[in-house]
Design a protein around this motif. Structure first.
Motif, PDB file in Angstrom:
ATOM      1  N   THR A   1      25.859 -17.663  -1.554  1.00  0.00           N
ATOM      2  CA  THR A   1      26.350 -19.228  -1.175  1.00  0.00           C
ATOM      3  C   THR A   1      26.242 -19.484   0.212  1.00  0.00           C
ATOM      4  O   THR A   1      25.599 -20.681   0.657  1.00  0.00           O
ATOM      5  CB  THR A   1      28.002 -19.109  -1.577  1.00  0.00           C
ATOM      6  OG1 THR A   1      27.988 -19.056  -2.910  1.00  0.00           O
ATOM      7  CG2 THR A   1      28.491 -20.592  -1.280  1.00  0.00           C
ATOM      8  N   ARG A   2      26.486 -18.698   0.968  1.00  0.00           N
ATOM      9  CA  ARG A   2      26.443 -18.739   2.554  1.00  0.00           C
ATOM     10  C   ARG A   2      25.029 -18.974   2.886  1.00  0.00           C
ATOM     11  O   ARG A   2      24.684 -19.943   3.568  1.00  0.00           O
ATOM     12  CB  ARG A   2      26.856 -17.429   3.323  1.00  0.00           C
ATOM     13  CG  ARG A   2      26.974 -17.768   4.867  1.00  0.00           C
ATOM     14  CD  ARG A   2      27.328 -16.895   5.575  1.00  0.00           C
ATOM     15  NE  ARG A   2      26.217 -15.702   5.580  1.00  0.00           N
ATOM     16  CZ  ARG A   2      26.323 -14.235   5.317  1.00  0.00           C
ATOM     17  NH1 ARG A   2      27.668 -13.918   4.733  1.00  0.00           N
ATOM     18  NH2 ARG A   2      25.180 -13.427   5.503  1.00  0.00           N
ATOM     19  N   GLU A   3      23.988 -18.234   2.414  1.00  0.00           N
ATOM     20  CA  GLU A   3      22.682 -18.413   2.716  1.00  0.00           C
ATOM     21  C   GLU A   3      22.159 -19.787   2.252  1.00  0.00           C
ATOM     22  O   GLU A   3      21.529 -20.598   3.016  1.00  0.00           O
ATOM     23  CB  GLU A   3      21.757 -17.361   2.187  1.00  0.00           C
ATOM     24  CG  GLU A   3      22.172 -15.847   2.687  1.00  0.00           C
ATOM     25  CD  GLU A   3      21.299 -14.916   1.945  1.00  0.00           C
ATOM     26  OE1 GLU A   3      20.835 -15.228   0.940  1.00  0.00           O
ATOM     27  OE2 GLU A   3      21.225 -13.647   2.519  1.00  0.00           O
ATOM     28  N   ALA A   4      22.667 -20.285   1.284  1.00  0.00           N
ATOM     29  CA  ALA A   4      22.184 -21.705   0.482  1.00  0.00           C
ATOM     30  C   ALA A   4      22.818 -22.814   1.498  1.00  0.00           C
ATOM     31  O   ALA A   4      22.044 -23.873   1.743  1.00  0.00           O
ATOM     32  CB  ALA A   4      22.784 -21.777  -0.715  1.00  0.00           C
ATOM     33  N   VAL A   5      24.103 -22.642   2.030  1.00  0.00           N
ATOM     34  CA  VAL A   5      24.860 -23.627   2.832  1.00  0.00           C
ATOM     35  C   VAL A   5      24.004 -23.599   4.070  1.00  0.00           C
ATOM     36  O   VAL A   5      23.637 -24.782   4.743  1.00  0.00           O
ATOM     37  CB  VAL A   5      26.068 -23.254   3.069  1.00  0.00           C
ATOM     38  CG1 VAL A   5      26.790 -24.125   4.090  1.00  0.00           C
ATOM     39  CG2 VAL A   5      26.791 -23.472   1.672  1.00  0.00           C
TER      40      VAL A   5
ATOM     41  N   SER B   1      29.459 -26.211   1.059  1.00  0.00           N
ATOM     42  CA  SER B   1      28.976 -26.092  -0.161  1.00  0.00           C
ATOM     43  C   SER B   1      29.922 -27.024  -1.237  1.00  0.00           C
ATOM     44  O   SER B   1      31.064 -27.141  -0.958  1.00  0.00           O
ATOM     45  CB  SER B   1      29.589 -24.480  -1.010  1.00  0.00           C
ATOM     46  OG  SER B   1      29.583 -24.506  -2.403  1.00  0.00           O
ATOM     47  N   SER B   2      29.308 -28.129  -1.761  1.00  0.00           N
ATOM     48  CA  SER B   2      29.726 -29.080  -2.406  1.00  0.00           C
ATOM     49  C   SER B   2      30.697 -28.335  -3.809  1.00  0.00           C
ATOM     50  O   SER B   2      31.753 -28.913  -4.069  1.00  0.00           O
ATOM     51  CB  SER B   2      29.061 -30.091  -3.222  1.00  0.00           C
ATOM     52  OG  SER B   2      27.828 -29.402  -3.894  1.00  0.00           O
ATOM     53  N   GLU B   3      30.290 -27.366  -4.139  1.00  0.00           N
ATOM     54  CA  GLU B   3      31.134 -26.776  -5.292  1.00  0.00           C
ATOM     55  C   GLU B   3      32.531 -25.909  -4.679  1.00  0.00           C
ATOM     56  O   GLU B   3      33.559 -26.207  -5.289  1.00  0.00           O
ATOM     57  CB  GLU B   3      30.263 -25.563  -5.992  1.00  0.00           C
ATOM     58  CG  GLU B   3      29.099 -26.117  -6.990  1.00  0.00           C
ATOM     59  CD  GLU B   3      27.984 -26.530  -5.882  1.00  0.00           C
ATOM     60  OE1 GLU B   3      27.861 -25.965  -4.666  1.00  0.00           O
ATOM     61  OE2 GLU B   3      27.031 -26.756  -6.530  1.00  0.00           O
TER      62      GLU B   3
ATOM     63  N   ARG C   1      38.600 -16.212   7.329  1.00  0.00           N
ATOM     64  CA  ARG C   1      38.377 -14.616   6.786  1.00  0.00           C
ATOM     65  C   ARG C   1      37.001 -14.574   6.036  1.00  0.00           C
ATOM     66  O   ARG C   1      36.296 -13.686   6.116  1.00  0.00           O
ATOM     67  CB  ARG C   1      39.582 -14.289   5.984  1.00  0.00           C
ATOM     68  CG  ARG C   1      39.417 -12.903   5.798  1.00  0.00           C
ATOM     69  CD  ARG C   1      40.831 -12.486   4.918  1.00  0.00           C
ATOM     70  NE  ARG C   1      42.019 -12.915   5.472  1.00  0.00           N
ATOM     71  CZ  ARG C   1      42.814 -12.144   6.221  1.00  0.00           C
ATOM     72  NH1 ARG C   1      42.044 -10.998   6.402  1.00  0.00           N
ATOM     73  NH2 ARG C   1      44.044 -12.537   6.849  1.00  0.00           N
ATOM     74  N   ALA C   2      36.782 -15.882   5.381  1.00  0.00           N
ATOM     75  CA  ALA C   2      35.708 -16.092   4.664  1.00  0.00           C
ATOM     76  C   ALA C   2      34.422 -16.319   5.286  1.00  0.00           C
ATOM     77  O   ALA C   2      33.084 -16.310   4.793  1.00  0.00           O
ATOM     78  CB  ALA C   2      35.941 -16.826   3.247  1.00  0.00           C
ATOM     79  N   GLY C   3      34.600 -16.866   6.565  1.00  0.00           N
ATOM     80  CA  GLY C   3      33.406 -17.407   7.422  1.00  0.00           C
ATOM     81  C   GLY C   3      32.927 -18.799   6.645  1.00  0.00           C
ATOM     82  O   GLY C   3      31.789 -19.165   6.899  1.00  0.00           O
ATOM     83  N   ALA C   4      33.904 -19.488   5.897  1.00  0.00           N
ATOM     84  CA  ALA C   4      33.392 -20.765   5.328  1.00  0.00           C
ATOM     85  C   ALA C   4      32.989 -21.776   6.541  1.00  0.00           C
ATOM     86  O   ALA C   4      33.777 -21.647   7.543  1.00  0.00           O
ATOM     87  CB  ALA C   4      34.499 -21.150   4.399  1.00  0.00           C
ATOM     88  N   THR C   5      32.439 -22.920   5.975  1.00  0.00           N
ATOM     89  CA  THR C   5      31.883 -23.823   7.134  1.00  0.00           C
ATOM     90  C   THR C   5      32.370 -25.139   6.419  1.00  0.00           C
ATOM     91  O   THR C   5      31.921 -26.322   6.790  1.00  0.00           O
ATOM     92  CB  THR C   5      30.416 -23.912   7.086  1.00  0.00           C
ATOM     93  OG1 THR C   5      29.725 -24.095   5.967  1.00  0.00           O
ATOM     94  CG2 THR C   5      29.664 -22.556   7.784  1.00  0.00           C
ATOM     95  N   GLU C   6      33.241 -25.223   5.667  1.00  0.00           N
ATOM     96  CA  GLU C   6      33.745 -26.538   4.961  1.00  0.00           C
ATOM     97  C   GLU C   6      34.560 -27.334   6.041  1.00  0.00           C
ATOM     98  O   GLU C   6      35.383 -26.805   6.877  1.00  0.00           O
ATOM     99  CB  GLU C   6      34.872 -26.151   3.878  1.00  0.00           C
ATOM    100  CG  GLU C   6      34.353 -25.018   2.916  1.00  0.00           C
ATOM    101  CD  GLU C   6      32.940 -25.200   2.365  1.00  0.00           C
ATOM    102  OE1 GLU C   6      32.753 -26.321   1.843  1.00  0.00           O
ATOM    103  OE2 GLU C   6      32.131 -24.368   2.525  1.00  0.00           O
ATOM    104  N   PRO C   7      34.080 -28.592   6.039  1.00  0.00           N
ATOM    105  CA  PRO C   7      34.621 -29.165   7.033  1.00  0.00           C
ATOM    106  C   PRO C   7      36.078 -29.829   6.843  1.00  0.00           C
ATOM    107  O   PRO C   7      36.415 -30.968   7.058  1.00  0.00           O
ATOM    108  CB  PRO C   7      33.825 -30.573   6.834  1.00  0.00           C
ATOM    109  CG  PRO C   7      33.404 -30.667   5.425  1.00  0.00           C
ATOM    110  CD  PRO C   7      33.417 -29.500   4.976  1.00  0.00           C
TER     111      PRO C   7
END
Length: 373
Positions: A28-32, A40-42, A80-86
């Motif tokens: 998921t991270r690579e795709a984002v 990630s829209s999902e 903690r997840a390294g998420a990039t969600e805005p």
């Protein structure tokens, strides 16, 4: 004093940690990071369905949280997840709409909480650095509305935003706190030139040029500075919590690596010198955690006290983040710099946390000024 989370926040934390572990994997991270939006829209829709976006707003605004500790729970798990969600842009722009908007303007928050609408906050300008009062974009009355002309820099999530909250000056000098107003500009507005790009942290941002762009006034005219400072204080608490989550993720990766990597016939984690360094990292992270708890517990205090906590915490978080990044990469060796390894993404995001909303040097100077006032 008891620092345990309430039952509701503990449930939110546990559920969000499981969700991010399952939905924000390496693929998921690579795709984002290779995608066109920076998130990630999902995963975004999943966060909305879980009520995570609603946790950022009070019940009066259509959510069920909105307190400092609600922000810290959500953003620590994202870090903690390294998420990039805005979500930080929701805290900034959504918070200002909730605080200053009319009933019609506040109606957009319903679709934001449902995950259907994206927001951005365009305040920083090419020459403003971190000073919130340095606004040169001009707003001119035009009929029943206003037109905006000027430039905005590093508008995170700008390319994806359906609504952009823009600061502009209706009176006063460039560095004057009085005379700053807020406006809402819709996506694709005529006269708005938006150049998008990918940031080092994996998000997407934009440079925006405004040329007589029609805009809708948010709240009253000329008195927006205090609300901007309030929104940035909350965002600083959220960003500091995200940095804390990133630190924990870096520490765990490093500790696991020291147990697996062998030298001279035994794991390098057995070497006392590395144990001392990991102990120092753990102590500094715990100090950062205390600072985040302190800030999130004081976000509703009077302005002078709140802002001292903001600058003290942001300065400490930046210093500890630098230590964690350097020690994690050095103890990993060359693998810590490879794109395929999780640590590279985590350390980039952690490094950039220091450069958003004021770095260590800026906040050390600001804290000194506030303390002496």
């Amino acid at each position: 004093m008891k620092f345990d989370l309430t039952e509701e926040r503990q449930m939110l934390q546990d559920g969000l940690r499981r969700f991010m572990r399952d939905s924000w994997d390496k693929s998921t991270r690579e795709a984002v990071l290779d995608g066109d939006t920076g998130y990630s829209s999902e995963a975004w829709q999943g966060l909305a369905e879980m009520g995570v976006i609603g946790a950022l707003f009070t019940e009066d605004d259509g959510g069920f949280g909105g307190a400092g500790f609600d922000l810290s729970v959500v953003f620590e798990e994202l870090g903690r997840a390294g998420a990039t969600e805005p979500l930080l842009e929701v805290v900034l722009a959504g918070g200002l709409i909730a605080r200053r908007g009319s009933d019609d303007q506040k109606a957009v928050l319903e679709s934001v909480i449902a995950g259907e609408t994206q927001l951005a906050f365009a305040h920083t300008e090419p020459a403003s650095r971190y000073d919130l009062d340095r606004v040169s974009t001009e707003a001119t009355k035009s009929g029943d509305g206003f037109t905006l002309s000027g430039r905005k820099a590093v508008v995170v999530n700008g390319p994806n935003a359906d609504h952009i909250v823009v600061s502009a000056r209706t009176s006063g000098e460039v560095a004057d706190r009085d005379g700053i107003s807020l406006f809402v500009v819709k996506k694709g507005a005529e006269g708005m030139d938006l150049r998008g790009y990918r940031t080092m942290a994996g998000s997407h941002a934009a440079e925006i040029a405004l040329d007589n762009v029609q805009a809708e006034l948010l709240g009253s005219e000329g008195d927006a500075f205090d609300d901007i400072e309030w929104a940035v204080a909350r965002a600083t608490g959220a960003l500091s919590a995200e940095a804390l989550g990133l630190m924990e993720a870096c520490r765990k990766l490093t500790a696991d690596y020291l147990k697996q990597r062998t030298q001279f016939g035994k794991p390098i984690g057995k070497f006392q010198a590395l144990q001392f360094r990991m102990a120092d990292v753990l102590i500094e992270i715990e100090q950062a955690r205390s600072a985040v708890i302190n800030l999130c517990g004081n976000l509703d205090q009077p302005r002078d006290l709140r802002e001292r906590h903001v600058s003290a915490t942001k300065q400490l978080i930046g210093a500890v983040a630098k230590l964690v990044v350097e020690e994690s990469i050095q103890m990993h060796g060359g693998i810590g710099m490879t794109e395929e390894y999780d640590l590279a993404h985590l350390t980039r995001r952690l490094t950039m946390c220091d450069h958003r909303l004021g770095d260590t040097t800026y906040h050390l100077s600001r804290f000194t000024r506030l303390a002496a006032a």
